[in-house]
Design an enzyme around this catalytic site. Structure first.
Site, PDB file in Angstrom:
ATOM      1  N   CYS A  75       7.975  -1.481  -2.054  1.00  0.00           N
ATOM      2  CA  CYS A  75       8.677  -0.206  -1.652  1.00  0.00           C
ATOM      3  C   CYS A  75       9.000  -0.696  -0.262  1.00  0.00           C
ATOM      4  O   CYS A  75       8.289  -0.895   0.099  1.00  0.00           O
ATOM      5  CB  CYS A  75       7.748   1.630  -1.969  1.00  0.00           C
ATOM      6  SG  CYS A  75       8.407   2.985  -0.879  1.00  0.00           S
ATOM      7  N   CYS A  83       7.610   2.243   2.296  1.00  0.00           N
ATOM      8  CA  CYS A  83       6.587   1.910   2.482  1.00  0.00           C
ATOM      9  C   CYS A  83       6.013   0.500   3.866  1.00  0.00           C
ATOM     10  O   CYS A  83       5.278   0.915   4.440  1.00  0.00           O
ATOM     11  CB  CYS A  83       5.681   2.133   0.965  1.00  0.00           C
ATOM     12  SG  CYS A  83       6.397   3.077   0.044  1.00  0.00           S
TER      13      CYS A  83
END
Length: 99
Positions: free
Chosen positions: A23, A26
């Site tokens: 991600c 993230c």
């Protein structure tokens, strides 16, 4: 090692970062969380939960998108936010708990 349930029951607030290695947003959160952990040492515990490896915790707290931050104290959710959140916003929510 303490279970996730035991960790979040702590008197000290616990900030949980639900993330995944693949991600992009993230990865943007990682240095922000390091800054929060460093500046608020002793006031908060920051833990990371990989949603791919911990699907039970992810589904229990209905994590729909990542990153999702959830701030727990004594087992209760005190604040929750999905997406990238700047360190000052995170720290202000933690400070509200210690009042």
């Amino acid at each position: 090692m303490a279970s996730f349930g035991d960790l979040i029951k702590s008197e000290t607030p616990v900030l949980v970062d639900f993330y995944a290695d693949w991600c992009g947003p993230c990865k943007m959160m990682a240095p922000y969380l390091e800054e929060v952990a460093e500046k608020m040492k002793g006031k908060v515990r920051v833990i990371k939960v990989d949603v791919d490896k911990n699907q039970a915790a992810s589904s229990k707290y209905r994590v729909q998108s990542i990153p999702t931050l959830i701030l727990f104290q004594k087992g209760e959710i005190k604040w929750r936010q999905a997406g990238v959140v700047d360190p000052n916003t995170i720290m202000s929510h933690i400070n509200q708990l210690s009042k």
